[in-house]
Design an enzyme around this catalytic site. Structure first.
Site, PDB file in Angstrom:
ATOM      1  N   ASP A 264       0.834  -1.211   0.000  1.00 53.37           N
ATOM      2  CA  ASP A 264       0.000   0.000   0.000  1.00 53.37           C
ATOM      3  C   ASP A 264       0.864   1.254   0.000  1.00 53.37           C
ATOM      4  O   ASP A 264       0.734   2.142   0.849  1.00 53.37           O
ATOM      5  CB  ASP A 264      -0.981  -0.005   1.172  1.00 53.37           C
ATOM      6  N   ARG A 268      -5.178   7.010  -2.209  1.00 57.56           N
ATOM      7  CA  ARG A 268      -5.701   7.891  -1.160  1.00 57.56           C
ATOM      8  C   ARG A 268      -4.861   9.156  -1.021  1.00 57.56           C
ATOM      9  O   ARG A 268      -5.326  10.245  -1.273  1.00 57.56           O
ATOM     10  CB  ARG A 268      -5.867   7.157   0.162  1.00 57.56           C
ATOM     11  N   ARG A 393     -14.137  -6.532   5.681  1.00 57.97           N
ATOM     12  CA  ARG A 393     -13.897  -5.811   4.427  1.00 57.97           C
ATOM     13  C   ARG A 393     -14.679  -6.406   3.262  1.00 57.97           C
ATOM     14  O   ARG A 393     -14.741  -5.808   2.191  1.00 57.97           O
ATOM     15  CB  ARG A 393     -12.405  -5.840   4.081  1.00 57.97           C
ATOM     16  N   HIS A 420      -1.955  -2.901   6.754  1.00 59.68           N
ATOM     17  CA  HIS A 420      -3.333  -2.998   6.255  1.00 59.68           C
ATOM     18  C   HIS A 420      -4.388  -2.312   7.098  1.00 59.68           C
ATOM     19  O   HIS A 420      -5.500  -2.104   6.629  1.00 59.68           O
ATOM     20  CB  HIS A 420      -3.660  -4.487   6.094  1.00 59.68           C
TER      21      HIS A 420
END
Length: 491
Positions: A264, A268, A393, A420
């Site tokens: 990640d 965002r 999720r 995460h």
């Protein structure tokens, strides 16, 4: 955080007193939501539901709170419950569409938008959302269609010699087409000043890193000498200036200061391009002392929705966005440190008896599947209770301390590190010290009140040490600035 529950079709009558109390709780929950205390808001909306399980509004409000905390599965369940409570409640369909979109289920989202547009035929907002979602579905169908006809990858079609360096360019320059420490230092200063790396060098880095990752296994074994420090970082999510702060606090990567970044890297945050080229440059410079694992956001669906694809197109080209997808497909899925600690982005598995050999055998050159051990490595989360549960999720699973203990014993490991999940101090030690979460993006998305953290250890004892830190200032570019416009409207 409370778990999602569904509205029962047949519920006892709710007293006027309970309804009044539920409304008071809703006002408190609404304020918590406005103040960006989403997990607390979830808990108070849950109290509302306990008082009055017939009210669609409470489920819809809890749904969007779950969306903000990335519990997409719970958000979907609550939105569906709102619809069961009131089939004409438009916001329930909007919330469910947002949950479907967050999970990459665009055709299901389109059905909800279509239903709302029929309920409200004269509503311009409903109509525009349906039109925009329909465009996404058609674009994805088209992309899949042409993908089947492609004979060559983007990497095979590029001609770097045809790309000229303009005389006015004064940014970082590769030395003999190679990344050097001086190049990386210049690159970081360039990015701090909100300037760009030339596209020719950007493409060169992507081609070189793709060639390197193609030679790597799905599970990388890392040896840490007894007296050496090793650092593990979690999600960065495009927060470049916080990445620079990590290097300020902990030193630049080097042969004596190795790092592992655990997925990640992008989405965002609106400086994802800057993050990924910095990290890839260090990987090329220090292939044996700098490591990168794939996260669930190193995927085309996530990148399309949460900003990375839009950012690459804005700063470079659509072709480069496609090349990034090819590169991400080759990122390793996990790292094993000194044969004692397994590091993966998400977590463990829905089945026992998964071994390190099974992880090493994964054919990873693809988009993450919706199930199986590759999916779970990227998406799963720990839970405090023993056993397993469906994922909050909507992808992967939740696993308890007994699952962790059995996995460690089977594979002769001491503990696992994963990322995460946002944590208030940037890290969390769970499952009797055997499952550690590290998250390195403080003040996540400029909306969460969390610190970031990184873990350091030495090869002799592999004991984890934690450093937490606050967010630093960044230029006035809001998170999600490049995200899909429809998702921004829905969330």
């Amino acid at each position: 955080m409370a778990s999602a529950s569904e509205c029962e079709p047949k519920t006892p009558l709710v007293s006027a007193e309970d309804k009044e109390e539920a409304e008071k709780l809703k006002e408190r929950a609404n304020q918590l939501f406005k103040d960006q205390h989403y997990e607390e808001a979830v808990n108070v909306y849950s109290e509302c539901i306990n008082k009055d399980p017939n009210n669609a509004v409470y489920f819809a409000n809890r749904s969007i709170s779950y969306l903000r905390t990335e519990c997409f599965g719970y958000a979907l369940s609550d939105a569906s419950s709102a619809i069961k409570c009131n089939k004409s409640y438009v916001k329930g369909y909007y919330r469910r569409a947002a949950a479907y979109m967050s999970l990459g289920k665009f055709k299901l989202a389109l059905k909800d938008f279509e239903y709302v547009s029929k309920l409200l035929p004269n509503n311009d907002s409903a109509k525009s959302k349906y039109i925009e979602c329909n465009k996404i579905v058609k674009q994805m169908d088209f992309a899949r269609a042409i993908a089947g006809d492609k004979q060559k990858s983007i990497a095979d079609t590029l001609n770097l010699d045809a790309m000229t360096i303009e005389d006015k360019y004064d940014g970082p320059v590769l030395e003999n087409e190679k990344v050097t420490l001086e190049f990386i230092k210049d690159l970081m200063e360039t990015y701090k000043n909100q300037k760009k790396l030339h596209r020719k060098y950007a493409y060169k880095i992507l081609l070189d890193i793709k060639s390197y990752f193609e030679t790597q296994p799905s599970l990388v074994h890392v040896t840490i000498p007894d007296k050496n420090k090793f650092t593990v970082c979690g999600d960065i999510h495009g927060q470049f200036y916080d990445l620079m702060n990590i290097f300020e606090l902990n030193g630049l990567p080097s042969p004596t200061n190795p790092y592992l970044f655990n997925g990640d890297f992008v989405d965002r945050g609106s400086f994802s391009v800057e993050c990924i080229f910095t990290l890839f440059s260090f990987k090329l410079l220090l292939p044996d002392h700098f490591f990168m694992s794939r996260g669930n956001h190193e995927s085309s669906t996530m990148n399309q929705m949460y900003g990375f694809e839009g950012e690459v197109k804005a700063k470079y080209t659509e072709q480069m966005a496609d090349l990034f997808t090819e590169v991400y497909n080759w990122l390793p899925l996990a790292h094993c440190l000194n044969s004692k600690v397994l590091v993966m982005h998400g977590g463990l598995f829905s089945e026992d008896n998964i071994t390190l050999k099974d992880i090493a055998a994964i054919d990873r050159n693809k988009q993450p599947p919706a199930e199986g051990i590759m999916c779970e490595l990227l998406w799963s989360d720990p839970q405090p209770e023993n056993g397993r549960a469906p994922s909050k999720r909507g992808v992967g699973c939740q696993f308890g301390p007994d699952v962790t203990e059995r996995f460690l014993k089977l594979n002769n490991l001491q503990y696992v590190i994963r990322s995460h999940e946002v944590k208030s101090k940037g890290y969390e030690v769970a499952h009797n010290g055997k499952c550690i979460t590290v998250f390195s993006a403080p003040k996540y998305c400029d909306t969460m009140d969390n610190q970031g953290a990184f873990i350091t250890m030495n090869g002799a004892d592999m004991i984890p040490n934690f450093t937490s830190y606050d967010a630093v200032e960044h230029p006035d570019v809001r998170p999600m600035a490049y995200a899909n416009a429809l998702l921004r409207l829905m969330c």
